[in-house]
Scaffold this motif. Sequence first.
Motif, PDB file in Angstrom:
ATOM      1  N   ALA A  59      20.648   6.501  56.081  1.00 44.98           N
ATOM      2  CA  ALA A  59      21.250   7.405  56.912  1.00 44.98           C
ATOM      3  C   ALA A  59      22.643   7.539  57.411  1.00 44.98           C
ATOM      4  CB  ALA A  59      20.129   7.694  58.074  1.00 44.98           C
ATOM      5  N   GLU A  60      22.901   6.168  57.738  1.00 49.53           N
ATOM      6  CA  GLU A  60      24.511   5.976  58.224  1.00 49.53           C
ATOM      7  C   GLU A  60      25.212   6.156  56.786  1.00 49.53           C
ATOM      8  OE1 GLU A  60      23.284   2.723  61.741  1.00 49.53           O
ATOM      9  OE2 GLU A  60      23.644   2.012  59.788  1.00 49.53           O
ATOM     10  N   ARG A  61      25.195   5.515  55.940  1.00 45.55           N
ATOM     11  CA  ARG A  61      26.179   5.513  54.662  1.00 45.55           C
ATOM     12  C   ARG A  61      25.941   6.930  54.356  1.00 45.55           C
ATOM     13  NH1 ARG A  61      29.511   2.416  53.487  1.00 45.55           N
ATOM     14  NH2 ARG A  61      28.040   0.718  53.745  1.00 45.55           N
ATOM     15  N   ALA A  62      25.058   7.619  54.227  1.00 47.76           N
ATOM     16  CA  ALA A  62      25.094   9.235  53.909  1.00 47.76           C
ATOM     17  C   ALA A  62      25.903   9.840  54.793  1.00 47.76           C
ATOM     18  CB  ALA A  62      23.715   9.809  53.938  1.00 47.76           C
ATOM     19  N   THR A  63      25.785   9.820  56.063  1.00 49.41           N
ATOM     20  CA  THR A  63      26.698  10.254  57.035  1.00 49.41           C
ATOM     21  C   THR A  63      28.115  10.106  56.768  1.00 49.41           C
ATOM     22  OG1 THR A  63      24.796  10.281  58.674  1.00 49.41           O
ATOM     23  CG2 THR A  63      27.201  10.638  59.635  1.00 49.41           C
ATOM     24  N   LEU A  64      28.457   8.921  56.603  1.00 50.11           N
ATOM     25  CA  LEU A  64      29.807   8.580  56.087  1.00 50.11           C
ATOM     26  C   LEU A  64      30.457   9.163  54.787  1.00 50.11           C
ATOM     27  CD1 LEU A  64      30.500   4.684  57.042  1.00 50.11           C
ATOM     28  CD2 LEU A  64      31.459   6.632  58.334  1.00 50.11           C
ATOM     29  N   ASP A  65      29.333   9.302  54.021  1.00 49.34           N
ATOM     30  CA  ASP A  65      29.816   9.645  52.588  1.00 49.34           C
ATOM     31  C   ASP A  65      29.989  11.076  52.814  1.00 49.34           C
ATOM     32  OD1 ASP A  65      29.943   7.196  51.501  1.00 49.34           O
ATOM     33  OD2 ASP A  65      27.550   7.533  50.556  1.00 49.34           O
ATOM     34  N   GLN A  66      29.459  11.923  53.467  1.00 52.45           N
ATOM     35  CA  GLN A  66      29.574  13.376  53.719  1.00 52.45           C
ATOM     36  C   GLN A  66      30.595  13.876  54.679  1.00 52.45           C
ATOM     37  OE1 GLN A  66      25.602  14.708  54.908  1.00 52.45           O
ATOM     38  NE2 GLN A  66      24.638  14.020  52.771  1.00 52.45           N
ATOM     39  N   GLY A  67      31.449  12.991  55.382  1.00 61.59           N
ATOM     40  CA  GLY A  67      32.276  13.143  56.254  1.00 61.59           C
ATOM     41  C   GLY A  67      33.425  13.766  55.390  1.00 61.59           C
ATOM     42  N   VAL A  68      34.168  14.664  56.050  1.00 57.89           N
ATOM     43  CA  VAL A  68      35.379  15.189  55.780  1.00 57.89           C
ATOM     44  C   VAL A  68      36.794  14.478  56.359  1.00 57.89           C
ATOM     45  CG1 VAL A  68      36.763  17.455  55.509  1.00 57.89           C
ATOM     46  CG2 VAL A  68      34.296  17.276  55.469  1.00 57.89           C
ATOM     47  N   THR A  69      37.720  13.973  55.534  1.00 54.03           N
ATOM     48  CA  THR A  69      39.138  13.292  56.008  1.00 54.03           C
ATOM     49  C   THR A  69      39.806  14.404  56.501  1.00 54.03           C
ATOM     50  OG1 THR A  69      38.348  11.666  54.618  1.00 54.03           O
ATOM     51  CG2 THR A  69      40.619  12.025  55.298  1.00 54.03           C
ATOM     52  N   PRO A 108      23.385  13.093  67.677  1.00 46.10           N
ATOM     53  CA  PRO A 108      24.020  11.832  68.239  1.00 46.10           C
ATOM     54  C   PRO A 108      23.358  10.561  67.957  1.00 46.10           C
ATOM     55  CG  PRO A 108      23.388  13.973  69.500  1.00 46.10           C
ATOM     56  CD  PRO A 108      22.855  14.196  68.107  1.00 46.10           C
ATOM     57  N   ALA A 109      22.112  10.533  67.530  1.00 44.42           N
ATOM     58  CA  ALA A 109      21.434   9.281  67.478  1.00 44.42           C
ATOM     59  C   ALA A 109      22.301   8.212  66.324  1.00 44.42           C
ATOM     60  CB  ALA A 109      19.976   9.168  67.190  1.00 44.42           C
ATOM     61  N   ILE A 110      22.720   9.046  65.257  1.00 38.27           N
ATOM     62  CA  ILE A 110      23.311   8.431  64.209  1.00 38.27           C
ATOM     63  C   ILE A 110      24.619   7.910  64.804  1.00 38.27           C
ATOM     64  CG2 ILE A 110      24.478   8.963  62.011  1.00 38.27           C
ATOM     65  CD1 ILE A 110      21.439   8.513  61.592  1.00 38.27           C
ATOM     66  N   HIS A 111      25.359   8.851  65.435  1.00 38.58           N
ATOM     67  CA  HIS A 111      26.743   8.582  66.183  1.00 38.58           C
ATOM     68  C   HIS A 111      26.678   7.159  66.978  1.00 38.58           C
ATOM     69  CE1 HIS A 111      29.337  11.694  64.535  1.00 38.58           C
ATOM     70  NE2 HIS A 111      28.446  12.576  64.849  1.00 38.58           N
ATOM     71  N   ARG A 112      25.351   7.026  67.633  1.00 45.63           N
ATOM     72  CA  ARG A 112      25.084   6.011  68.647  1.00 45.63           C
ATOM     73  C   ARG A 112      25.070   4.739  67.768  1.00 45.63           C
ATOM     74  NH1 ARG A 112      26.009   8.237  73.238  1.00 45.63           N
ATOM     75  NH2 ARG A 112      24.942   9.917  73.885  1.00 45.63           N
ATOM     76  N   GLN A 113      24.439   4.873  66.604  1.00 48.50           N
ATOM     77  CA  GLN A 113      23.919   3.839  65.737  1.00 48.50           C
ATOM     78  C   GLN A 113      25.331   3.169  64.968  1.00 48.50           C
ATOM     79  OE1 GLN A 113      21.169   5.391  62.769  1.00 48.50           O
ATOM     80  NE2 GLN A 113      19.469   4.695  64.021  1.00 48.50           N
ATOM     81  N   LEU A 114      26.130   3.946  64.556  1.00 47.03           N
ATOM     82  CA  LEU A 114      27.432   3.730  63.890  1.00 47.03           C
ATOM     83  C   LEU A 114      28.270   2.952  65.041  1.00 47.03           C
ATOM     84  CD1 LEU A 114      28.079   6.920  61.944  1.00 47.03           C
ATOM     85  CD2 LEU A 114      27.486   4.801  61.068  1.00 47.03           C
TER      86      LEU A 114
END
Length: 84
Positions: A17-27, A42-48
């Motif tokens: 889930a964390e990797r998918a979030t980073l991969d879907q981010g917009v630079t 917010p839970a994913i952001h806290r994990q990252l």
Amino acid sequence: MPGKVADFLRAAELEAAERATLDQGVTVRRGQGYTLRLIAVPAIHRQLLDRCQPLDGTAAVPAQRKARREYENRVNASPATSLH
């Protein structure tokens, strides 16, 4: 998320889930660096944020420590699900 934090996390071992979030981010280019805009609960952001804890230590360069603090401030201040 500041680019220095995103670069560190890309090299780290992350959950799916964390990797998918980073991969879907917009630079978004910002001056000399960039910001990675992420849409996640917010839970994913806290994990990252927890995963980039080593950037707060003495082994990290000052710019990395500052980037991690900025990301931490954004995570703690924003009740919204979209942080960038």
